[in-house]
Design an enzyme around this catalytic site. Sequence first.
Site, PDB file in Angstrom:
ATOM      1  CE  LYS A  22      28.379 -10.359  -1.665  1.00 52.36           C
ATOM      2  NZ  LYS A  22      28.644  -9.650  -0.741  1.00 52.36           N
ATOM      3  NE  ARG A  91      32.478  -9.960  -1.971  1.00 48.68           N
ATOM      4  CZ  ARG A  91      32.161 -10.369  -2.714  1.00 48.68           C
ATOM      5  NH1 ARG A  91      33.168 -12.080  -3.271  1.00 48.68           N
ATOM      6  NH2 ARG A  91      31.653  -9.614  -3.734  1.00 48.68           N
ATOM      7  CG  MET A 102      24.217  -6.508   6.296  1.00 45.62           C
ATOM      8  SD  MET A 102      23.949  -7.957   6.868  1.00 45.62           S
ATOM      9  CE  MET A 102      23.354  -8.691   4.782  1.00 45.62           C
ATOM     10  NE  ARG A 335      22.671  -8.712  -6.825  1.00 39.94           N
ATOM     11  CZ  ARG A 335      23.285  -8.334  -6.176  1.00 39.94           C
ATOM     12  NH1 ARG A 335      23.391  -8.271  -5.312  1.00 39.94           N
ATOM     13  NH2 ARG A 335      23.239  -6.881  -6.319  1.00 39.94           N
ATOM     14  CG  HIS A 448      23.974   2.884  -2.459  1.00 44.17           C
ATOM     15  ND1 HIS A 448      23.007   3.903  -2.724  1.00 44.17           N
ATOM     16  CD2 HIS A 448      23.853   2.412  -2.597  1.00 44.17           C
ATOM     17  CE1 HIS A 448      22.196   3.449  -1.417  1.00 44.17           C
ATOM     18  NE2 HIS A 448      22.835   1.439  -0.906  1.00 44.17           N
ATOM     19  CB  SER A 769     -19.337 -11.354  -0.857  1.00 48.21           C
ATOM     20  OG  SER A 769     -18.003 -10.884  -1.165  1.00 48.21           O
ATOM     21  CB  CYS A 837     -15.900  -8.204  -1.916  1.00 48.15           C
ATOM     22  SG  CYS A 837     -17.063  -7.579  -0.676  1.00 48.15           S
ATOM     23  CE1 TYR A 857     -16.708 -12.281  -5.856  1.00 49.44           C
ATOM     24  CE2 TYR A 857     -17.586 -14.279  -5.543  1.00 49.44           C
ATOM     25  CZ  TYR A 857     -17.865 -13.026  -5.493  1.00 49.44           C
ATOM     26  OH  TYR A 857     -18.918 -13.095  -5.145  1.00 49.44           O
TER      27      TYR A 857
HETATM   28  P1  ADP Z   1      28.007  -6.015  -1.374  1.00 49.25           P
HETATM   29  O1  ADP Z   1      27.467  -7.038  -1.203  1.00 49.25           O
HETATM   30  O2  ADP Z   1      27.885  -4.763  -0.327  1.00 49.25           O
HETATM   31  O3  ADP Z   1      28.151  -5.295  -3.067  1.00 49.25           O
HETATM   32  P2  ADP Z   1      30.722  -7.071  -1.665  1.00 49.25           P
HETATM   33  O4  ADP Z   1      30.613  -8.909  -0.796  1.00 49.25           O
HETATM   34  O5  ADP Z   1      30.762  -7.244  -2.868  1.00 49.25           O
HETATM   35  O6  ADP Z   1      29.528  -6.389  -0.858  1.00 49.25           O
HETATM   36  O7  ADP Z   1      32.184  -6.001  -2.039  1.00 49.25           O
HETATM   37  C1  ADP Z   1      32.468  -5.370  -2.184  1.00 49.25           C
HETATM   38  C2  ADP Z   1      33.259  -4.476  -3.216  1.00 49.25           C
HETATM   39  O8  ADP Z   1      34.729  -5.375  -2.640  1.00 49.25           O
HETATM   40  C3  ADP Z   1      32.707  -5.834  -4.087  1.00 49.25           C
HETATM   41  O9  ADP Z   1      32.887  -4.247  -5.164  1.00 49.25           O
HETATM   42  C4  ADP Z   1      33.711  -6.704  -4.702  1.00 49.25           C
HETATM   43  O10 ADP Z   1      33.923  -6.208  -5.800  1.00 49.25           O
HETATM   44  C5  ADP Z   1      35.032  -6.124  -3.438  1.00 49.25           C
HETATM   45  N1  ADP Z   1      35.380  -7.264  -3.643  1.00 49.25           N
HETATM   46  C6  ADP Z   1      35.083  -8.062  -2.709  1.00 49.25           C
HETATM   47  N2  ADP Z   1      36.136  -9.358  -2.280  1.00 49.25           N
HETATM   48  C7  ADP Z   1      36.388  -8.936  -3.306  1.00 49.25           C
HETATM   49  C8  ADP Z   1      38.071  -9.694  -3.851  1.00 49.25           C
HETATM   50  N3  ADP Z   1      38.734 -11.072  -2.557  1.00 49.25           N
HETATM   51  N4  ADP Z   1      38.608  -8.630  -4.483  1.00 49.25           N
HETATM   52  C9  ADP Z   1      38.878  -8.192  -4.878  1.00 49.25           C
HETATM   53  N5  ADP Z   1      37.742  -7.286  -4.405  1.00 49.25           N
HETATM   54  C10 ADP Z   1      36.892  -8.485  -3.844  1.00 49.25           C
HETATM   55 MG    MG Z   2      28.760  -7.246  -4.014  1.00 55.52          MG
END
Ligand code: ADP
Ligand code: MG
Length: 885
Positions: A22, A91, A102, A335, A448, A769, A837, A857
């Site tokens: 991220k 985050r 997480m 990503r 999810h 083999s 094998c 092989y």
């Molecule tokens: P995950 O890895 O579980 O997707 P994230 O770190 O992406 O967790 O965050 C969870 C939620 O919070 C996401 O939907 C993200 O868009 C929102 N979020 C994270 N940072 C911000 C921010 N700076 N402003 C607004 N929303 C946020």
């Molecule tokens: Mg996310």
Amino acid sequence: MTGYVYDFIEGNKDLKDLLGGKGANLAEMTGMGLPVPPGFTVTTEACREYLRTGTMPAGLLSEVEHHLQLMQTRMGKTFGDAHDPLLLSVRSGAKFSMPGMMETILDVGLNDASVAGLGRQNGDERFAWDSYRRLIQMFGRTVFDVPGGAFETELAAARATAGVATDAELSTAQLQDVVYAYQKVFQEHTGRDFPQAVHEQLFLAIGAVFRSWNAERAMLYRRQERIPQDLGTAVNVMAMVFGNRGESSGTGVAFTRDPATGRRGAYGDYLRNAQGEDVVAGIRNTVSLGELATIDPVSYRQLLSIMQRLEQRYRDLCDIEFTIENGKLWMLQTRVGKRTPAAAFVIATQLVDEGTISLDEALQRVSGEQLAQLMFPSFDTDAAPPPLTVGVPASPGAAVGAIVFASAAAAAATGPVILVRRETNPDDLPGMIASQGILTSRGGKTSHAAVVARGMGKTCVCGAEELRIDGDSVTVAGRTLHAGDVISIDGTTGKVYPGAVPVRPSPVVRYFEGELSAHGDPLLAAVERLMTHADHSARLAVHANADTAADAARARRFGATGVGLCRTEHMFLGDRRQLVERLILADSEAERDEALAALLPLQRNDFGDLLAVMDGLPVTIRLIDPPLHEFLPPLEELTARVARAEALGEDPGHDGTLLAAVRRMHEQNPMLGLRGVRLGLVVPGLFAMQVRAIAQAAAARVADGGDPRPEIMVPLVGAVQELETVRAEAESILAGVPGAPPIRIGTMIEVPRAALTAGQIATAAEFFSFGTNDLTQMTWGFSRDDVEGAFFGRYLALGIFAASPFETIDVDGVGELVHIAVDRGRAVRSGLTVGVCGEHGGDPASVRFFHDAGLDYVSCSPFRVPVARLEAGRATTRATGSDSR
Ligand code: ADP
Ligand code: MG
Ligand code: MG
């Protein structure tokens, strides 16, 4: 200053190890000039240090302060300010994406003073108090483990007092009361007040995100996905933006192509007046991304152009999270996106056509596991009843099972189950792993349930809104189903059927069988193109383990270029068991020769059919391997039969003779007993009969104008002298069969001594083999049948095994023996052919190992042949691939 903290403007997408996926991608987008809220990343190194010592590494907090200062300057706002506060999200973000596993804490920086400032700045006090109560709840849960239920109870009480049904109907004053109640809950559970010092909030939040790396569900997810447990997570601290500031705000997730089918064009979900969490959780129903074109055409166009740039930058499908605050678009995450196996094949070839990647690289974008999934059967829709309902097809496959409503029930079930939920959350992971499939009534392809199921290759239908799930039953289409009732869900069409719907072969299998043409079908065309390139590139050949002409024929259709293992013991079963019995019970040489003479023509026919099907290709025939008592009835059964006869005063007759023989031949450890080459050296005439049958069958084929290429393989050799003895006899028999083609003689390498003395053994073997099943058992000193149920689960949980050594080759132990045997064997005989094998021959990771080890092989079951072909091609063209984990 470069230490534990990197500003978004400092990093880039190649720093995933340090910044997590991220953080690296936020930095990349910042560098591209895209609208990313300012922020910084605390490195995975800091996390590892924290987890090791239990305290914040020295200097970390002052670095954080320094970067926070920079952010404040850039934003013109101050963290904790009572008038116009800067708020932060904290985050998690590891090297490999672990969706929702997480913690992330939003709105850090609110306290009793700044909540008022936020309200005044936005002209929306209610929104400010709602954000504050969310912060206390999220912070309390993740930082101090306050049970979520304690907050929920207060919220429910507030709704009851106000006489409203939803949180959205609570007034500002009522939300203020909720905040006070939450602060009391916080105080009661933690023995301290909710921190008003915002810097303390931030530091505590960073520590909590570090610790969430070791949350139970995160560890489980990593085991499932084979992500190392010691990487740690980075922490991204960034300015909050608000999608919940009214109708001109909102939040969404999007893919640059359809992650289910690979179809070109942006794809996603959007939710007005909401914060990111709401979409991902699948709690509220979203509109499709296309509708954003009407809601906010300017942001929509900007988003599409950003998505295009991201695809060009990453040269692959990207997924993104975005938020619109009062008509301004913000990018919150991107990503390389997860996708279904079908989409992986389609997108890889699309990108080749678009000139973005080469065919070699396209091969790296697909995997043998994905191909194996595409070969699974699907529902026979002609035989299916009308569906109960149709949901969103989120992860393909055909799953049949009994309904369970709770993850614990799924985990405890003994038979196949379908987990049926309104929505799933990260705590459902054990239940999702244990289920055949997942069915939810809410959420889209980005919920999810959908994201996690796709990652696991598990069938999932989500957002089946007609389902009324009520505790222990679900009502749909006027029918009520209970826990234990069987349903079938189709992750490709989204259909949900009552009962068990029969399944039929996958189109990909029918294509390999030659029943379907690839022409005009995007998936089959992609498979064909990548398989062709894999075959063209591969250095490893792929043979099949096939005992019958029918199996061999299928293997050949699936692309095998030889039979690497024909097990002859299968030819001793059925009616022929009696002949083997006669052989075992023979009292005299004459009786034994008679039994062998009766077996000879039968074996000759078997071999003749196999050689005909595999004309022009090598067929490696293994002389009989298992202990002979396996061909007699089991001891318990005979004992019972004889006892019954004796109790009735009858003569047990033949059973009595058999029982005596079985008792005589009984072994404590049959796996380590009289079998393989040892049998050939002890039972006169047995190997000789088989060698003669092979030679005669080949001679007959030659006479018919065929091109038979049999090879004779001697099992379980541990000493060159064993092989020399068998070889001498075999050569004299072969010389005595007129018209037989030259037939090579080689050995299995399946006991450690054979690997270690391979230099000697190679003087008597034209090929090796590796029998990696036995070699694994003998190297570890455990028998598969006894240990898989007994302690493998525990060993996997403890991380002693990353994977079962019977599924994926144990590189450090068994793999070392493979290297030794290859080196020592080839040192004395440079032209030595070497293959494998064991079942590992069809396992993608093992195929890569065998390629690297220089084998000629791999041989695997016919159904795995395409998987091995693809992996053999990938092993040769391996380069810097795109990793979408
Ligand atoms: P995950 O890895 O579980 O997707 P994230 O770190 O992406 O967790 O965050 C969870 C939620 O919070 C996401 O939907 C993200 O868009 C929102 N979020 C994270 N940072 C911000 C921010 N700076 N402003 C607004 N929303 C946020
Ligand atoms: Mg996310
Ligand atoms: Mg064996």
